[in-house]
Design a protein around this motif. Sequence first.
Motif, PDB file in Angstrom:
ATOM      1  N   ARG A  97      35.174  42.030  35.303  1.00  0.00           N
ATOM      2  CA  ARG A  97      34.917  42.353  36.540  1.00  0.00           C
ATOM      3  C   ARG A  97      34.366  43.739  36.950  1.00  0.00           C
ATOM      4  O   ARG A  97      33.503  43.705  37.787  1.00  0.00           O
ATOM      5  CB  ARG A  97      36.367  42.081  37.317  1.00  0.00           C
ATOM      6  CG  ARG A  97      36.906  40.930  37.571  1.00  0.00           C
ATOM      7  CD  ARG A  97      36.274  39.910  38.053  1.00  0.00           C
ATOM      8  NE  ARG A  97      35.021  39.232  37.270  1.00  0.00           N
ATOM      9  CZ  ARG A  97      33.916  38.671  37.631  1.00  0.00           C
ATOM     10  NH1 ARG A  97      33.644  38.769  38.964  1.00  0.00           N
ATOM     11  NH2 ARG A  97      33.033  38.432  36.778  1.00  0.00           N
ATOM     12  N   LEU A  98      34.575  44.723  36.002  1.00  0.00           N
ATOM     13  CA  LEU A  98      33.876  45.809  36.521  1.00  0.00           C
ATOM     14  C   LEU A  98      32.595  45.801  36.215  1.00  0.00           C
ATOM     15  O   LEU A  98      31.725  46.089  36.953  1.00  0.00           O
ATOM     16  CB  LEU A  98      34.552  47.003  35.549  1.00  0.00           C
ATOM     17  CG  LEU A  98      35.964  47.465  35.726  1.00  0.00           C
ATOM     18  CD1 LEU A  98      36.328  48.346  34.639  1.00  0.00           C
ATOM     19  CD2 LEU A  98      35.873  48.452  36.965  1.00  0.00           C
ATOM     20  N   GLU A  99      31.985  45.102  35.074  1.00  0.00           N
ATOM     21  CA  GLU A  99      30.729  44.727  34.765  1.00  0.00           C
ATOM     22  C   GLU A  99      29.954  44.306  36.151  1.00  0.00           C
ATOM     23  O   GLU A  99      28.672  44.274  36.313  1.00  0.00           O
ATOM     24  CB  GLU A  99      30.459  43.970  33.378  1.00  0.00           C
ATOM     25  CG  GLU A  99      30.713  44.773  32.058  1.00  0.00           C
ATOM     26  CD  GLU A  99      29.815  46.092  32.012  1.00  0.00           C
ATOM     27  OE1 GLU A  99      28.620  46.010  32.548  1.00  0.00           O
ATOM     28  OE2 GLU A  99      30.262  47.097  31.282  1.00  0.00           O
ATOM     29  N   ALA A 100      30.663  43.187  36.492  1.00  0.00           N
ATOM     30  CA  ALA A 100      30.114  42.283  37.500  1.00  0.00           C
ATOM     31  C   ALA A 100      30.266  43.182  38.994  1.00  0.00           C
ATOM     32  O   ALA A 100      29.692  42.589  39.877  1.00  0.00           O
ATOM     33  CB  ALA A 100      30.726  40.996  37.752  1.00  0.00           C
ATOM     34  N   HIS A 101      30.696  44.396  39.068  1.00  0.00           N
ATOM     35  CA  HIS A 101      31.010  45.105  40.242  1.00  0.00           C
ATOM     36  C   HIS A 101      31.591  44.620  41.312  1.00  0.00           C
ATOM     37  O   HIS A 101      31.372  44.685  42.349  1.00  0.00           O
ATOM     38  CB  HIS A 101      29.401  45.735  40.615  1.00  0.00           C
ATOM     39  CG  HIS A 101      28.612  46.349  39.953  1.00  0.00           C
ATOM     40  ND1 HIS A 101      27.251  46.826  39.950  1.00  0.00           N
ATOM     41  CD2 HIS A 101      28.820  46.980  38.504  1.00  0.00           C
ATOM     42  CE1 HIS A 101      26.828  47.464  38.942  1.00  0.00           C
ATOM     43  NE2 HIS A 101      27.684  47.516  38.294  1.00  0.00           N
ATOM     44  N   ASP A 102      32.673  43.740  40.820  1.00  0.00           N
ATOM     45  CA  ASP A 102      33.393  43.057  41.695  1.00  0.00           C
ATOM     46  C   ASP A 102      34.379  43.924  42.779  1.00  0.00           C
ATOM     47  O   ASP A 102      34.837  44.886  42.094  1.00  0.00           O
ATOM     48  CB  ASP A 102      34.536  42.179  40.915  1.00  0.00           C
ATOM     49  CG  ASP A 102      35.190  41.148  41.625  1.00  0.00           C
ATOM     50  OD1 ASP A 102      35.446  41.240  42.917  1.00  0.00           O
ATOM     51  OD2 ASP A 102      35.332  40.015  41.210  1.00  0.00           O
ATOM     52  N   PRO A 103      33.943  43.394  44.072  1.00  0.00           N
ATOM     53  CA  PRO A 103      34.678  44.508  45.012  1.00  0.00           C
ATOM     54  C   PRO A 103      36.105  44.797  44.655  1.00  0.00           C
ATOM     55  O   PRO A 103      36.786  45.600  44.894  1.00  0.00           O
ATOM     56  CB  PRO A 103      34.446  43.649  46.336  1.00  0.00           C
ATOM     57  CG  PRO A 103      33.070  43.004  46.181  1.00  0.00           C
ATOM     58  CD  PRO A 103      33.257  42.422  44.746  1.00  0.00           C
ATOM     59  N   VAL A 104      36.771  43.586  44.067  1.00  0.00           N
ATOM     60  CA  VAL A 104      38.146  43.899  43.857  1.00  0.00           C
ATOM     61  C   VAL A 104      38.595  45.181  42.844  1.00  0.00           C
ATOM     62  O   VAL A 104      39.843  45.514  43.002  1.00  0.00           O
ATOM     63  CB  VAL A 104      38.935  42.495  43.319  1.00  0.00           C
ATOM     64  CG1 VAL A 104      38.625  42.368  41.899  1.00  0.00           C
ATOM     65  CG2 VAL A 104      40.520  42.349  43.593  1.00  0.00           C
ATOM     66  N   THR A 105      37.600  45.490  42.123  1.00  0.00           N
ATOM     67  CA  THR A 105      37.873  46.559  41.143  1.00  0.00           C
ATOM     68  C   THR A 105      37.634  48.116  41.785  1.00  0.00           C
ATOM     69  O   THR A 105      37.977  48.925  40.923  1.00  0.00           O
ATOM     70  CB  THR A 105      37.069  46.392  40.049  1.00  0.00           C
ATOM     71  OG1 THR A 105      35.597  46.761  40.385  1.00  0.00           O
ATOM     72  CG2 THR A 105      36.959  45.123  39.074  1.00  0.00           C
ATOM     73  N   GLY A 106      37.343  47.919  43.160  1.00  0.00           N
ATOM     74  CA  GLY A 106      36.933  49.144  43.748  1.00  0.00           C
ATOM     75  C   GLY A 106      35.722  49.819  43.518  1.00  0.00           C
ATOM     76  O   GLY A 106      35.113  50.770  44.091  1.00  0.00           O
ATOM     77  N   ASN A 117      36.563  49.342  51.885  1.00  0.00           N
ATOM     78  CA  ASN A 117      37.497  49.900  51.230  1.00  0.00           C
ATOM     79  C   ASN A 117      37.992  51.288  51.913  1.00  0.00           C
ATOM     80  O   ASN A 117      39.142  51.747  51.565  1.00  0.00           O
ATOM     81  CB  ASN A 117      36.662  50.192  49.681  1.00  0.00           C
ATOM     82  CG  ASN A 117      36.829  48.794  48.906  1.00  0.00           C
ATOM     83  OD1 ASN A 117      37.849  47.980  49.261  1.00  0.00           O
ATOM     84  ND2 ASN A 117      36.159  48.942  47.700  1.00  0.00           N
ATOM     85  N   ASP A 118      37.082  51.658  52.249  1.00  0.00           N
ATOM     86  CA  ASP A 118      37.163  53.186  52.942  1.00  0.00           C
ATOM     87  C   ASP A 118      38.318  52.723  54.305  1.00  0.00           C
ATOM     88  O   ASP A 118      39.365  53.560  54.372  1.00  0.00           O
ATOM     89  CB  ASP A 118      36.148  53.828  53.782  1.00  0.00           C
ATOM     90  CG  ASP A 118      35.100  54.403  52.811  1.00  0.00           C
ATOM     91  OD1 ASP A 118      35.455  54.495  51.504  1.00  0.00           O
ATOM     92  OD2 ASP A 118      33.880  54.634  53.295  1.00  0.00           O
ATOM     93  N   MET A 119      38.097  51.659  54.908  1.00  0.00           N
ATOM     94  CA  MET A 119      38.952  51.365  55.928  1.00  0.00           C
ATOM     95  C   MET A 119      40.245  50.956  55.229  1.00  0.00           C
ATOM     96  O   MET A 119      41.488  51.680  55.704  1.00  0.00           O
ATOM     97  CB  MET A 119      38.537  49.962  56.565  1.00  0.00           C
ATOM     98  CG  MET A 119      39.487  49.607  57.774  1.00  0.00           C
ATOM     99  SD  MET A 119      38.916  48.209  58.616  1.00  0.00           S
ATOM    100  CE  MET A 119      38.833  47.088  57.499  1.00  0.00           C
ATOM    101  N   LEU A 120      40.393  50.448  54.338  1.00  0.00           N
ATOM    102  CA  LEU A 120      41.671  49.863  53.594  1.00  0.00           C
ATOM    103  C   LEU A 120      42.349  50.973  53.012  1.00  0.00           C
ATOM    104  O   LEU A 120      43.729  51.020  53.130  1.00  0.00           O
ATOM    105  CB  LEU A 120      41.307  48.815  52.543  1.00  0.00           C
ATOM    106  CG  LEU A 120      42.405  48.495  51.372  1.00  0.00           C
ATOM    107  CD1 LEU A 120      43.437  47.655  52.270  1.00  0.00           C
ATOM    108  CD2 LEU A 120      41.865  47.719  50.187  1.00  0.00           C
ATOM    109  N   TYR A 121      41.777  52.101  52.166  1.00  0.00           N
ATOM    110  CA  TYR A 121      42.515  53.021  51.669  1.00  0.00           C
ATOM    111  C   TYR A 121      42.789  54.249  52.527  1.00  0.00           C
ATOM    112  O   TYR A 121      43.699  54.915  52.098  1.00  0.00           O
ATOM    113  CB  TYR A 121      41.984  53.685  50.580  1.00  0.00           C
ATOM    114  CG  TYR A 121      41.770  52.309  49.411  1.00  0.00           C
ATOM    115  CD1 TYR A 121      42.915  51.933  48.742  1.00  0.00           C
ATOM    116  CD2 TYR A 121      40.446  51.930  48.745  1.00  0.00           C
ATOM    117  CE1 TYR A 121      43.079  51.193  47.585  1.00  0.00           C
ATOM    118  CE2 TYR A 121      40.702  51.038  47.796  1.00  0.00           C
ATOM    119  CZ  TYR A 121      41.959  50.444  47.256  1.00  0.00           C
ATOM    120  OH  TYR A 121      41.546  49.527  46.092  1.00  0.00           O
ATOM    121  N   THR A 122      42.447  54.060  53.922  1.00  0.00           N
ATOM    122  CA  THR A 122      42.626  55.218  54.801  1.00  0.00           C
ATOM    123  C   THR A 122      43.500  54.787  56.005  1.00  0.00           C
ATOM    124  O   THR A 122      43.748  55.532  56.808  1.00  0.00           O
ATOM    125  CB  THR A 122      41.492  56.163  55.065  1.00  0.00           C
ATOM    126  OG1 THR A 122      40.659  55.072  55.981  1.00  0.00           O
ATOM    127  CG2 THR A 122      40.793  56.590  53.927  1.00  0.00           C
TER     128      THR A 122
END
Length: 211
Positions: A97-106, A117-122
């Motif tokens: 998933r990292l190699e695929a740049h999957d959004p779930v990996t951040g 992700n900015d919205m989610l983590y803040t």
Amino acid sequence: MGDEPGLRERKKQRTRQALSDTAIELFLKRGFDQVSVADVAAAVEVSKPTLFRYFPTKEDLALDRIADHQGEAARVVSGRTAGQSPLGALRAHFHERLEAHDPVTGLNDNAIVRAFNDMLYTTPSLLARLVRYSHRDEELLAGALEETGGSGGLTARLAAAQIITVHQRLAEENWRKLASGRTVADALPEAHADADRAYDLLGAGLMEQYA
């Protein structure tokens, strides 16, 4: 008449998708706290009660984008190849998933994904709601771990909690890398190393049961 249930279901799916897509668009444009449920309902031309039939809370509207990943860890364990350990399968999957740049990996630098992700983590309320999703992931993964023949009950639940938490912390750390201005290409080797370090620690603790 026989087609009506299928048509109704497709209409429900279209409405749900329209609500989710519109909500994300508004949240990213104006800010999560500045958009109300009524704003989303009005934009899609449905009533608030109709919206709540699809999404119990405003936070669920935002997190629907990651709902497809619910139970992913459990599916990886259940679908692992013969002779592969649960942790081995999960480690390999995370690296893929990292190699695929999957959004779930951040680790994804698409502008919309970054903004999400900015919205989610803040946003504290979104992080709090994410806990509910995590609990369900832990339940599903614990069930899959029990089916491997390892210890069940509390041991499986503790293992699942550790694994799901590790995935979340790795994703958040990867988001922090990109938020600091680094590129995906620059951060990828370190992200792989972080994942290996995390799984080494998991393996040291869970070796007898699931590694």
